[in-house]
Scaffold this motif. Structure first.
Motif: not given
Length: 337
Positions: A189-190, A192-194, A196-197
């Motif tokens: 989760l961590q 995936l977000f980072n 993708f940024i």
């Protein structure tokens, strides 16, 4: 092309993303949802690999701690929230950079306690007569033994042997799996977000590349190209995380290294796509030119054929005018006698 892209499997996309930049044009007709699914699956696989290594290291660290308790830790007695060890000890594990201090004296001088709390290791554990302190990540966690009894219901801890018996009776399988699953989900989760940024940032560099190449791409296509461009950097990022976990290996500007590789991929891919577009346009122009020549030749042949037919028609009419006309009803009627 769209039907072909729908059949592209994960590993085929992975191979093209890393080794075949000349085939990035196959991604132009990809749906954004399909590309996002590829991105999420890649991150999930990489984080599961990281979690497996982390869990293995965690198990080894636990095993080292249990081995110390069984073989080296001094015997002690515990009763009514008070711990009393046979002797005070300090033990240090250089591999995991962990230090254990046991001092169960009735009174520990303030200066000695301050020295204990002056942590220089990754983790320091201080066992006093009525509490245990854990120093990690610039934080100090304090637990009274009486409070810990609430979490250890069913476990009767009175001396060293009781801890050894408890350790031997525990089934660590579910706990190890829980650690693996927890780390896998949290890191997925961590990251995936980072990551993708980072991908969106690479897409913005892709926009700059498209302007330089004078090729217009929709924002959706730039994001798709960025997703596949960060494939190798994401793999290297995971390898770096694992190396850092195992050896403490650290690269100060790794994020810049990540961005640089990603930019090289997306810039190269866009300029290759432009080259393919130019090549296709040249092929289309050549086909149109050949078609025009064929049409022109066909028209000339048709005109020649029509001219030949007109000439033959005119000749037939001339011949018809020159032939004598025979009156079929011109028979003798007896008037000439």
């Amino acid at each position: 092309m769209e039907k072909e892209n729908k059949k592209m499997g994960f590993f085929q996309k992975l191979k093209i993303s890393i080794f075949k930049l000349e085939e990035y044009n196959n991604f132009l007709e990809q749906k954004l949802s399909s590309s996002l699914g590829y991105f999420a699956l890649l991150i999930l696989i990489l984080m599961m690999m990281f979690s497996a290594v982390y869990t293995y290291e965690y198990y080894k660290e636990l095993d080292t701690g249990f081995s110390y308790i069984k073989n080296e830790m001094p015997d002690f007695n515990y009763e009514d929230g008070t711990l009393k060890a046979e002797n005070n000890v300090e033990a240090y594990d250089s591999k995991y950079d962990v230090k254990l201090i046991i001092n169960t004296d009735e009174i520990v001088p303030e200066d000695v306690l301050n020295e204990y709390q002056n942590k220089t290791e990754l983790m320091r554990i201080i066992a006093l007569k009525d509490e245990i302190q854990v120093l990690v990540d610039n934080q100090t966690l304090q637990f009274k033994y009486t409070d810990l009894e609430t979490y250890l219901q069913g476990m009767e801890i009175t001396n060293k042997q009781s801890i050894v018996d408890t350790i031997n009776s525990l089934d660590f399988g579910p706990m190890i799996f829980a650690v693996f699953l927890g780390i896998a989900i949290a890191s997925f989760l961590q990251n995936l977000f980072n990551l993708f940024i980072y991908t969106l940032i690479i897409a913005s560099f892709g926009y700059i590349a498209s302007r330089m190449a004078k090729v217009k791409f929709p924002i959706k296509v730039l994001i798709i190209l960025a997703i596949y461009s960060v494939t190798l950097p994401n793999i290297l990022y995971t390898a770096y995380m694992i190396a850092n976990l195992l050896t403490g290996f650290y690269i100060e500007y790794f994020s810049l290294f990540y961005m640089l590789i990603s930019c090289v991929y997306i810039f190269t891919a866009i300029f290759m796509i432009k080259s393919d577009i130019i090549k296709q346009q040249q092929e289309i122009q050549a086909i149109v030119k050949v078609q025009q020549e064929v049409n022109k030749e066909a028209e000339e042949n048709l005109e020649t054929e029509n001219s030949a037919k007109e000439k033959v028609k005119d000749e037939n009419e001339d011949k018809k005018d020159e032939e004598p006309i025979i009156d079929e009803n011109n028979e003798p009627d007896g008037s000439e006698i």
